[in-house]
Design an enzyme around this catalytic site. Sequence first.
Site, PDB file in Angstrom:
ATOM      1  N   ARG A  60       3.971 -21.762   4.449  1.00 52.81           N
ATOM      2  CA  ARG A  60       3.994 -21.113   3.122  1.00 52.81           C
ATOM      3  C   ARG A  60       3.809 -22.177   2.026  1.00 52.81           C
ATOM      4  NH1 ARG A  60       4.573 -18.183   6.628  1.00 52.81           N
ATOM      5  NH2 ARG A  60       2.390 -17.992   6.108  1.00 52.81           N
ATOM      6  N   GLN A  96      11.468 -13.300  -7.080  1.00 50.63           N
ATOM      7  CA  GLN A  96      11.876 -13.325  -5.675  1.00 50.63           C
ATOM      8  C   GLN A  96      10.973 -14.297  -4.912  1.00 50.63           C
ATOM      9  OE1 GLN A  96      12.708  -8.978  -4.256  1.00 50.63           O
ATOM     10  NE2 GLN A  96      11.320  -8.850  -5.981  1.00 50.63           N
ATOM     11  N   HIS A 114      15.463 -16.294  -4.641  1.00 48.05           N
ATOM     12  CA  HIS A 114      15.393 -16.466  -3.185  1.00 48.05           C
ATOM     13  C   HIS A 114      15.080 -17.915  -2.779  1.00 48.05           C
ATOM     14  CE1 HIS A 114      14.554 -11.876  -2.524  1.00 48.05           C
ATOM     15  NE2 HIS A 114      15.804 -12.136  -2.824  1.00 48.05           N
ATOM     16  N   LEU A 207       0.769  -2.453  -7.493  1.00 51.01           N
ATOM     17  CA  LEU A 207      -0.435  -1.905  -6.878  1.00 51.01           C
ATOM     18  C   LEU A 207      -0.207  -0.488  -6.371  1.00 51.01           C
ATOM     19  CD1 LEU A 207      -3.310  -2.803  -6.211  1.00 51.01           C
ATOM     20  CD2 LEU A 207      -2.467  -3.676  -4.040  1.00 51.01           C
TER      21      LEU A 207
HETATM   22  N1  APR Z   1      -0.995  -6.646  -7.882  1.00 52.58           N
HETATM   23  C1  APR Z   1       0.180  -5.929  -8.023  1.00 52.58           C
HETATM   24  N2  APR Z   1       0.952  -5.576  -6.986  1.00 52.58           N
HETATM   25  C2  APR Z   1       0.551  -5.941  -5.756  1.00 52.58           C
HETATM   26  C3  APR Z   1      -0.641  -6.670  -5.531  1.00 52.58           C
HETATM   27  C4  APR Z   1      -1.434  -7.029  -6.665  1.00 52.58           C
HETATM   28  N3  APR Z   1      -2.563  -7.697  -6.560  1.00 52.58           N
HETATM   29  N4  APR Z   1      -0.767  -6.868  -4.184  1.00 52.58           N
HETATM   30  C5  APR Z   1       0.305  -6.286  -3.612  1.00 52.58           C
HETATM   31  N5  APR Z   1       1.093  -5.733  -4.550  1.00 52.58           N
HETATM   32  C6  APR Z   1       2.368  -5.010  -4.372  1.00 52.58           C
HETATM   33  C7  APR Z   1       2.432  -4.202  -3.085  1.00 52.58           C
HETATM   34  O1  APR Z   1       1.929  -2.902  -3.326  1.00 52.58           O
HETATM   35  C8  APR Z   1       3.924  -4.210  -2.776  1.00 52.58           C
HETATM   36  O2  APR Z   1       4.571  -3.084  -3.353  1.00 52.58           O
HETATM   37  O3  APR Z   1       3.377  -5.983  -4.268  1.00 52.58           O
HETATM   38  C9  APR Z   1       4.439  -5.487  -3.466  1.00 52.58           C
HETATM   39  C10 APR Z   1       4.831  -6.602  -2.502  1.00 52.58           C
HETATM   40  O4  APR Z   1       5.914  -6.168  -1.723  1.00 52.58           O
HETATM   41  P1  APR Z   1       6.566  -7.082  -0.583  1.00 52.58           P
HETATM   42  O5  APR Z   1       5.503  -7.646   0.300  1.00 52.58           O
HETATM   43  O6  APR Z   1       7.637  -6.297   0.046  1.00 52.58           O
HETATM   44  O7  APR Z   1       7.174  -8.330  -1.412  1.00 52.58           O
HETATM   45  P2  APR Z   1       8.523  -8.415  -2.252  1.00 52.58           P
HETATM   46  O8  APR Z   1       8.895  -7.106  -2.847  1.00 52.58           O
HETATM   47  O9  APR Z   1       8.376  -9.584  -3.164  1.00 52.58           O
HETATM   48  O10 APR Z   1       9.563  -8.783  -1.129  1.00 52.58           O
HETATM   49  C11 APR Z   1      10.892  -9.054  -1.498  1.00 52.58           C
HETATM   50  O11 APR Z   1      11.433  -9.628   0.752  1.00 52.58           O
HETATM   51  O12 APR Z   1      11.074 -10.598   2.781  1.00 52.58           O
HETATM   52  C12 APR Z   1      11.631 -10.753   1.570  1.00 52.58           C
HETATM   53  O13 APR Z   1      12.418 -12.734   0.682  1.00 52.58           O
HETATM   54  C13 APR Z   1      11.243 -11.978   0.795  1.00 52.58           C
HETATM   55  O14 APR Z   1      11.251 -12.271  -1.604  1.00 52.58           O
HETATM   56  C14 APR Z   1      10.818 -11.434  -0.545  1.00 52.58           C
HETATM   57  C15 APR Z   1      11.497 -10.078  -0.577  1.00 52.58           C
END
Ligand code: APR
Length: 248
Positions: A60, A96, A114, A207
Amino acid sequence: MLKGKFNIFILTGAGISAESGLTTFRAEGGLWSGHRIEDVCTPDALATNPDLVCGFYDERKKAASKALPNPAHEALAELERFWRNAALGNFTLITQNVDDLHERAGSQNLIHMHGELNSAYCMDCSVQFVRHGPLEGNRECPSCSQEALRPDIVLFGETPRCLPTIEAALEACHIFVAIGTSGNVVPAADFAAQAKSHGAETLLLNLEIPELPVQFSDCRMGLASQIVPQWVSELLLKMNGTMQRSGE
Ligand code: APR
Ligand code: ZN
């Protein structure tokens, strides 16, 4: 007088860094579809196979070091400068994300709830270091010489950073905005509802929009690199107008 009247709280997640080329967690092909969380992101995994956990975060870190902030990170840094210069109120940015794209875009008042990729922590002497290089196979602490370094990342089951500061900012905020986060991980997933219960306007920029997102007063769907700068321009216009009307 407008000064100090508008406290803003912004929560970001992996979606804000997606267009910088960093993989999100829960999408198809996301980080959690290639890895079992319990293998790479728990205190048990760290105790039984620290090098595997370190290797996951080394990857990462390598990816983040090659990535560049995108217009969404830049717009939030611009918003912070405006808020500070106009002394409009508190500006709190909580991410996060463990990448450093917000700070590289110019954000200053930022909390990594985090943890951070470019930091290591010694489990033996409790010292924290800036660490850009890999940790896998390279866990000797420069301070106490024990093989005890770990990624300075909040693993599943550990307590996120700065929660008292975050709670206070949530209680005091007038505008709450969540950007690029799926709302699957607590406590961050509960922040919008907390802010709303204290009377804040709550906005989601993402998104995808979840069904019945009752904790948000407004939702906008789209790519962060487009909808975040758009929202920031609208807010700046609105605040400039409000300041002119009140003679500031
Ligand atoms: N623009 C806006 N939103 C986006 C884009 C984009 N280009 N690409 C993806 N997304 C949205 C997705 O639709 C999704 O709802 O971003 C979100 C990402 O979600 P996750 O992958 O679950 O990430 P996150 O919410 O940051 O996860 C929280 O989970 O595993 C742990 O510690 C890790 O900090 C992380 C936490
Ligand atoms: Zn040490």
